[in-house]
Design an enzyme around this catalytic site. Structure first.
Site, short mmCIF file in Angstrom:
data_model
loop_
_atom_site.label_atom_id
_atom_site.label_comp_id
_atom_site.label_asym_id
_atom_site.label_seq_id
_atom_site.Cartn_x
_atom_site.Cartn_y
_atom_site.Cartn_z
N GLU A 1 -4.27 -0.50 -8.69
CA GLU A 1 -3.34 0.63 -8.78
C GLU A 1 -2.07 0.18 -9.37
OE1 GLU A 1 -4.47 4.31 -5.94
OE2 GLU A 1 -3.14 3.03 -5.08
N SER B 1 1.02 -1.26 0.12
CA SER B 1 0.49 0.17 0.22
C SER B 1 0.62 1.41 -0.11
CB SER B 1 -0.66 -0.16 1.35
OG SER B 1 -1.57 -1.36 1.95
N HIS C 1 -1.75 -3.47 -6.82
CA HIS C 1 -2.61 -2.38 -5.67
C HIS C 1 -3.94 -2.88 -5.54
CE1 HIS C 1 -3.28 0.41 -2.16
NE2 HIS C 1 -2.71 -0.77 -1.84
N ASN D 1 -4.43 5.90 -1.35
CA ASN D 1 -4.08 5.90 0.21
C ASN D 1 -3.61 7.57 0.47
OD1 ASN D 1 -5.11 3.43 1.86
ND2 ASN D 1 -3.61 2.33 -0.02
N1 LIG Z 1 -6.06 -4.52 4.16
C1 LIG Z 1 -5.95 -3.79 2.93
O1 LIG Z 1 -7.43 -2.87 3.14
C2 LIG Z 1 -5.23 -3.19 2.49
C3 LIG Z 1 -5.37 -3.50 1.07
C4 LIG Z 1 -4.95 -3.16 -0.24
C5 LIG Z 1 -3.49 -3.38 0.12
N2 LIG Z 1 -2.66 -3.82 1.27
C6 LIG Z 1 -1.49 -4.71 1.28
O2 LIG Z 1 -1.79 -5.87 1.07
C7 LIG Z 1 -0.57 -6.39 2.06
C8 LIG Z 1 -0.97 -7.28 2.83
O3 LIG Z 1 -1.64 -7.07 3.63
P1 LIG Z 1 -3.45 -8.21 4.10
O4 LIG Z 1 -4.13 -6.67 5.45
O5 LIG Z 1 -3.51 -8.91 3.72
O6 LIG Z 1 -2.62 -8.39 5.84
P2 LIG Z 1 -2.65 -9.61 6.61
O7 LIG Z 1 -1.84 -8.93 8.12
O8 LIG Z 1 -4.52 -9.97 6.75
O9 LIG Z 1 -2.43 -10.85 6.09
C9 LIG Z 1 -0.23 -11.32 5.80
C10 LIG Z 1 -0.09 -12.26 5.60
O10 LIG Z 1 1.43 -12.21 5.20
C11 LIG Z 1 1.68 -13.45 5.86
N3 LIG Z 1 3.32 -13.80 5.65
C12 LIG Z 1 4.16 -12.58 6.10
N4 LIG Z 1 5.45 -13.22 5.84
C13 LIG Z 1 4.79 -13.55 4.32
C14 LIG Z 1 6.25 -14.44 4.50
N5 LIG Z 1 7.62 -14.00 3.95
N6 LIG Z 1 6.14 -15.64 3.03
C15 LIG Z 1 4.29 -15.57 3.19
N7 LIG Z 1 3.66 -15.18 3.85
C16 LIG Z 1 3.64 -14.08 4.91
C17 LIG Z 1 1.35 -13.71 6.97
O11 LIG Z 1 1.38 -15.19 7.94
C18 LIG Z 1 0.14 -13.11 7.11
O12 LIG Z 1 -0.80 -13.64 6.73
C19 LIG Z 1 -0.11 -5.16 2.76
O13 LIG Z 1 1.00 -4.16 2.09
C20 LIG Z 1 -0.82 -4.22 2.46
O14 LIG Z 1 -0.71 -3.14 2.82
C21 LIG Z 1 -3.52 -4.41 2.33
#
Ligand SMILES: NC(=O)c1ccc[n+]([C@@H]2O[C@H](COP(=O)([O-])OP(=O)(O)OC[C@H]3O[C@@H](n4cnc5c(N)ncnc54)[C@H](O)[C@@H]3O)[C@@H](O)[C@H]2O)c1
Length: 300
Positions: A166, A133, A154, A205
């Site tokens: 994005e 993000s 994204h 964002n």
């Molecule tokens: N939550 C949102 O609304 C949103 C929206 C767009 C983008 N994002 C981005 O997406 C990404 C993930 O966010 P999320 O909300 O899914 O987080 P989340 O905490 O729900 O999930 C992250 C996952 O990554 C796993 N993980 C960590 N290190 C790892 C590795 N080395 N190999 C494999 N898996 C690993 C964790 O076990 C966890 O299950 C972030 O970069 C976030 O900024 C989030």
């Protein structure tokens, strides 16, 4: 050499058939779902068996929801499930044509993933994408030997519902990579693509996070209650949900991490995470995914 900001020919279709997803939290499981529903072969990597199982459950629950709402047939759900394999072995991503990284919003974690993918993924044309993000794509690109093939794709949460993607290009992303990623997101996944330069927060964002942080400050100062702030924006501005419910949906840890990246990049006070947000994250009150954030989800 042409750079990421240059013109490119968007390709309506894409020859990408084998996709890898790293991380199956909120976003990774959604990205795996939309790829599987598009008929692609998907391998999802998680850190351990428990996290992989949780990701698999999230994906199945979401597909079941699709069936209940009449958007998917039972057969389409089963077919999509059949397209996805969960693993804890990053080596299983070796033959992927596109890998989308969706691990926690921490620069070191993402850099480690990109370094490892660069070693493992054998296709010299493979695209290595991040769903970050806010972390600069350049920092991920230079962790690899192929920064011209590194791009931000994204997605938005919930991925199966929200159409926007994005595309974030670093100064080193090649026009071919941009065209292939655009063709994939639009032609294969049916998403609506907008382009952003490689600046913290990208387009959405950079606008959304200061709005959410203002709502948190408003609540923290006693100006208005959480309920009234959210009702105000839903009923007064016709938003589908208020800023505090939205923060709970995004995850307060992710909201905080994005705010920190924005503040680091621009040094504007409006991006600084308010103390209330930091205390809630420290307490493990992460929003929907932990059962409690600004609102309570445990009993729902
Ligand atoms: N939550 C949102 O609304 C949103 C929206 C767009 C983008 N994002 C981005 O997406 C990404 C993930 O966010 P999320 O909300 O899914 O987080 P989340 O905490 O729900 O999930 C992250 C996952 O990554 C796993 N993980 C960590 N290190 C790892 C590795 N080395 N190999 C494999 N898996 C690993 C964790 O076990 C966890 O299950 C972030 O970069 C976030 O900024 C989030």
């Amino acid at each position: 050499m042409p750079v990421g900001g240059d013109r490119y020919d968007p390709r309506p279709m894409s020859d990408i058939k084998r996709v890898g997803v790293v991380g199956s939290g909120l976003m990774g499981s959604g990205i795996a779902e939309v790829c599987a529903r598009a008929g692609l072969d998907v391998v999802v990597r998680e850190v351990d068996a428990g996290a992989a199982e949780a990701g698999q459950k999230r994906l199945t629950t979401s597909l079941d929801r699709g069936v209940r709402s009449g958007k998917l047939t039972d057969e389409a759900r089963d077919e999509a499930i059949g397209h996805v394999v969960f693993t804890t072995d990053l080596g299983e991503l070796a033959d992927r044509q596109l890998v989308v990284e969706a691990v926690v919003e921490e620069e070191t974690a993402k850099v480690d993933v990109f370094r490892a993918l660069d070693e493992i993924v054998t296709d010299p044309e493979a695209i290595l994408a991040s769903n970050t993000s806010s972390i600069p794509i350049m920092k991920l690109g230079i962790a690899t030997s192929r920064p011209e093939q590194v791009i931000g794709i994204h997605f938005f949460n919930p991925v199966p519902v929200l159409r926007l993607v994005e595309l974030v290009t670093s100064l080193l992303t090649s026009p071919d990579t941009i065209a292939a990623a655009d063709g994939f997101a639009t032609g294969v996944l049916g998403k609506k693509v907008i382009r952003s330069q490689d600046r913290a927060g990208f387009v959405v964002n950079a606008l959304l996070i200061p709005y959410i942080l203002s709502a948190i400050r408003m609540m923290e100062s006693g100006f208005a209650t959480a309920d009234d702030i959210d009702i105000g924006m839903v009923e007064g501005c016709n938003h589908p949900m208020g800023p505090l419910h939205l923060a709970d949906l995004i995850g307060l840890d992710t909201t905080q991490a994005v705010a920190v990246s924005l503040y680091d990049e621009f040094k504007e006070p409006l991006y600084a995470p308010p103390p209330m947000l930091s205390r809630m994250v420290e307490a493990g009150l992460l929003g929907r995914k932990s059962g409690r954030g600004f609102f309570d989800y445990a009993s729902r």
